[in-house]
Scaffold this motif. Structure first.
Motif, short mmCIF file in Angstrom:
data_model
loop_
_atom_site.label_atom_id
_atom_site.label_comp_id
_atom_site.label_asym_id
_atom_site.label_seq_id
_atom_site.Cartn_x
_atom_site.Cartn_y
_atom_site.Cartn_z
N UNK A 1 0.84 -1.21 0.00
CA UNK A 1 0.00 0.00 0.00
C UNK A 1 0.86 1.25 0.00
N UNK A 2 0.42 2.25 -0.73
CA UNK A 2 0.99 3.60 -0.66
C UNK A 2 -0.20 4.53 -0.56
N UNK A 3 -0.65 4.70 0.68
CA UNK A 3 -1.87 5.45 0.95
C UNK A 3 -1.58 6.48 2.03
N UNK A 4 -2.09 7.70 1.84
CA UNK A 4 -1.95 8.72 2.88
C UNK A 4 -0.67 9.49 2.74
N UNK A 5 -0.61 10.64 3.45
CA UNK A 5 0.57 11.51 3.43
C UNK A 5 1.19 11.53 4.80
N UNK A 6 2.50 11.40 4.83
CA UNK A 6 3.22 11.45 6.10
C UNK A 6 4.63 11.91 5.85
N UNK A 7 5.26 12.46 6.89
CA UNK A 7 6.67 12.85 6.75
C UNK A 7 7.43 12.37 7.97
N UNK B 1 10.98 14.30 3.71
CA UNK B 1 9.74 15.02 3.44
C UNK B 1 8.63 14.04 3.11
N UNK B 2 7.42 14.58 2.98
CA UNK B 2 6.28 13.74 2.60
C UNK B 2 6.54 13.06 1.26
N UNK B 3 7.06 13.82 0.30
CA UNK B 3 7.30 13.25 -1.02
C UNK B 3 8.40 12.20 -0.98
N UNK B 4 9.44 12.44 -0.16
CA UNK B 4 10.54 11.47 -0.06
C UNK B 4 10.02 10.15 0.52
N UNK C 1 6.96 9.08 0.34
CA UNK C 1 6.11 8.51 -0.70
C UNK C 1 6.93 7.78 -1.75
N UNK C 2 8.01 8.41 -2.21
CA UNK C 2 8.85 7.80 -3.25
C UNK C 2 9.61 6.57 -2.71
N UNK C 3 10.05 6.64 -1.45
CA UNK C 3 10.75 5.49 -0.86
C UNK C 3 9.83 4.28 -0.79
N UNK C 4 8.59 4.51 -0.37
CA UNK C 4 7.64 3.41 -0.28
C UNK C 4 7.28 2.88 -1.67
N UNK C 5 7.10 3.78 -2.63
CA UNK C 5 6.79 3.35 -3.99
C UNK C 5 7.94 2.54 -4.58
N UNK C 6 9.18 2.97 -4.32
CA UNK C 6 10.35 2.24 -4.81
C UNK C 6 10.38 0.83 -4.23
N UNK C 7 10.10 0.71 -2.93
CA UNK C 7 10.09 -0.62 -2.30
C UNK C 7 9.03 -1.52 -2.94
N UNK C 8 7.88 -0.94 -3.28
CA UNK C 8 6.81 -1.71 -3.91
C UNK C 8 7.25 -2.21 -5.29
N UNK D 1 4.71 16.47 -5.08
CA UNK D 1 5.71 17.29 -5.75
C UNK D 1 5.02 18.11 -6.83
N UNK D 2 5.83 18.78 -7.68
CA UNK D 2 5.27 19.58 -8.76
C UNK D 2 4.40 18.71 -9.66
N UNK D 3 3.38 19.33 -10.25
CA UNK D 3 2.39 18.56 -10.97
C UNK D 3 2.98 17.80 -12.15
N UNK D 4 3.88 18.46 -12.91
CA UNK D 4 4.50 17.77 -14.04
C UNK D 4 5.26 16.54 -13.57
N UNK D 5 6.08 16.72 -12.54
CA UNK D 5 6.88 15.60 -12.03
C UNK D 5 5.97 14.49 -11.50
#
Length: 555
Positions: A354-360, A367-370, A372-379, A398-402
């Motif tokens: 799961x990658x649900x919710x925002x946390x830092x 950061x929250x984005x870091x 998020x990306x760490x968890x996504x990478x693990x998945x 992060x920025x919308x384009x990214x």
């Protein structure tokens, strides 16, 4: 079971059989639940015993729990399920241990051993004698006094006590010639003399030390009992584990009966098909609160045509609930429980990501984005074709384009490499284009009904992409000032107009996009390339102005 659901289909079905049997026999199920009532945490009590921290009441609580075991075994014997019969055979009633505890410890012991009164009468002869001595000292002294009067023929002889001499025999002066030779003179008074005897000295010592010796003997006897219990730790632990499993299976059957859960089926097709699935927690919250009824939803995932479901829709529409209930149904099923659905046909999942919710994690500089990306990478690194992945708005930190680019690439990677069954909730409506490019991606949306006063969330998940975001409508429901809402509509209209102009320029004759904030990739790539090639450390002010003028012409 909940932290580590089984991935063995035979084990899962054995548990489901045990739950199903209890569900069919409601009277026997209630008898089993009543038998379990009153059994405390046997493993916790055993750990206190083995660590030598158990007090008399802990030991008595263990005995009271063991006294319920025969009733549990009797109730289990009425069920035919193989798992319940195996548990029936593995439960040890521990009658010998329970009887020893009951014979040793009184029914209402004090918490502390130092208070005394813990051990039953008849366990130790010396303890019984000391207790009798402590309780009946006056009667015993009267017996000594009467006996000595008869032996010496001194009618006025008395047994008395003071803090200096302790217990003594007092004889008046006229009777001194009758005093026996074994009397030891302690004090001479004007009209009498005081004596003591070896028996009186011994008794005095016993009385004064009785309470201390009582506590000492009780402590020794209780320690011996505690050691004997610890010696049976293997038997107690085996029974505790069996009773715990019976308790879990009985609870699962009770919940299934009360909440109309259905038995899931498992096959080797790699599909997940849930009809009218419900969220087990939110459903109960809505029933308890008397609010709107929970809206059930269907789900179908497989490893070919429905590998990734991209779920779009407004905030508060029910996307996250849809993701969570899918995972909860899978976990419940693989731990051996019936599930909140009309039917569920599942394949065994090896892991749920799961990658649900925002946390830092500010303490670790993440950061929250870091996070998020760490968890996504693990998945992405760990998931297998047998996994279930839930991704909720990946890239929003992060920025919308990214964010859009990362989300797009992640879906492509899952589809091409991982092949794990995935639910992907997003506000990036551009991701719905993936369904046209990738055979295993399908679009779903949570439906909304527009009314004169705003919008109504129908919370029904249906095929196809959402047509609007409804972000401003949600903001209105949240209570933002009308001035802010109206200004937001103006800004949105300006952006939509500009977007449609760009789209018309790029794709003449194409249908205009939905009315929503859509993100496009940058158009001025040559401008970006020139900016990358500029050496700012060697650029003069005049060269900088000329460069800006040149770039402006190219935009």
């Amino acid at each position: 079971w909940m932290l580590r659901p089984s991935i063995d289909a035979a084990e899962i079905n054995a548990r489901l059989d045990a739950v199903g049997t209890q569900l069919q026999h409601s009277i026997s199920r209630e008898e089993l639940r009543r038998a379990l009532d009153g059994i405390l945490d046997l493993e916790r009590l055993l750990s206190r015993v083995t660590l030598e921290t158990a007090n008399p009441r802990d030991v008595l609580a263990l005995s009271a729990s063991l006294a319920r075991i025969p009733s549990v075994r009797s109730a289990l014997g009425t069920f035919s399920a193989a798992r319940l019969q195996l548990l029936h055979a593995s439960i040890d009633e521990l009658t010998d241990l329970r009887e020893r505890i009951d014979k040793t410890v009184v029914s209402e012991p004090p918490i502390s051993l130092s208070d005394g009164g813990v051990i039953q009468p008849g366990v130790d002869a010396e303890l019984d004698q000391l207790r009798d001595l402590s309780r009946n000292s006056k009667q015993y002294l009267a017996q000594i006094e009467q006996r000595e009067r008869q032996r010496t023929n001194i009618g006025s002889l008395k047994v008395k006590f003071n803090n200096i001499f302790g217990y003594y025999l007092e004889v008046s002066k006229p009777n001194l010639h009758l005093v026996p030779a074994d009397y030891e003179r302690k004090q001479t008074l004007m009209n009498a003399e005081r004596f003591t005897t070896p028996e009186l000295k011994e008794y005095e010592s016993k009385i004064l030390d009785a309470q201390e010796k009582i506590v000492e003997i009780e402590r020794r006897l209780f320690t011996e009992l505690r050691t004997a219990i610890a010696g049976e730790a293997r038997r107690i632990r085996q029974t505790a584990l069996a009773v715990a499993e019976v308790d879990v299976l009985a609870s699962l059957a009770q919940i299934a009966a009360l909440r109309n859960y259905r038995r899931p089926t498992f096959d080797d097709s790699s599909d997940i098909e849930i009809l009218e699935g419900r969220h087990p927690v939110i459903e109960q919250q809505e029933l308890a609160g008397g609010s709107e009824r929970f809206v059930p939803n269907d789900l179908y995932l497989n490893s070919t045509t429905h590998t990734v479901l991209v779920v779009t829709g407004p905030n508060m529409g029910g996307k996250s609930t849809y993701l969570r209930q899918a995972a909860l149904i899978v976990i419940l099923a693989q731990m051996g429980s019936f599930v909140p659905a009309r039917s569920a046909r599942l394949s065994v999942v090896d892991r749920v990501f799961t990658r649900i919710g925002a946390s830092d994690n500010l303490a670790r500089g993440r950061s929250t984005f870091m996070v998020e990306m760490t968890e996504t990478a693990a998945i992405l690194h760990t998931a297998t074709p047998r996994s279930l992945i839930l991704l909720d708005e990946v890239g929003r930190g992060t920025a919308t384009y990214d964010g859009l680019a990362i989300a797009w690439a992640a879906v492509e990677y899952i589809h091409a490499r991982t092949r794990a069954k995935t639910l992907f909730a997003t506000h990036y409506f551009e991701l719905t284009e993936l369904a046209e490019r990738l055979s295993g991606v399908k679009n779903y949306h949570v439906s909304v009904k527009e009314t004169g006063g705003g919008i109504v969330f129908l919370r029904k998940v249906e095929p196809g992409a959402a047509d609007r975001s409804y972000g401003i409508e949600v903001a209105k429901l949240a209570g933002l000032p009308n001035e802010v809402i109206e200004r937001a509509r103006e800004v949105l209209a300006e952006h939509e107009s500009a977007e449609q102009q760009v789209t018309g320029h790029l794709s003449p004759g194409a249908d205009p996009p939905p009315a929503q904030l859509t993100i496009f990739t940058p158009l001025s790539q040559p401008v970006l390339e020139k900016l990358r090639d500029v050496d700012l450390n060697r650029l003069t002010p005049l060269e900088a102005l000329n460069l800006l003028a040149e770039l402006k012409k190219e935009i």
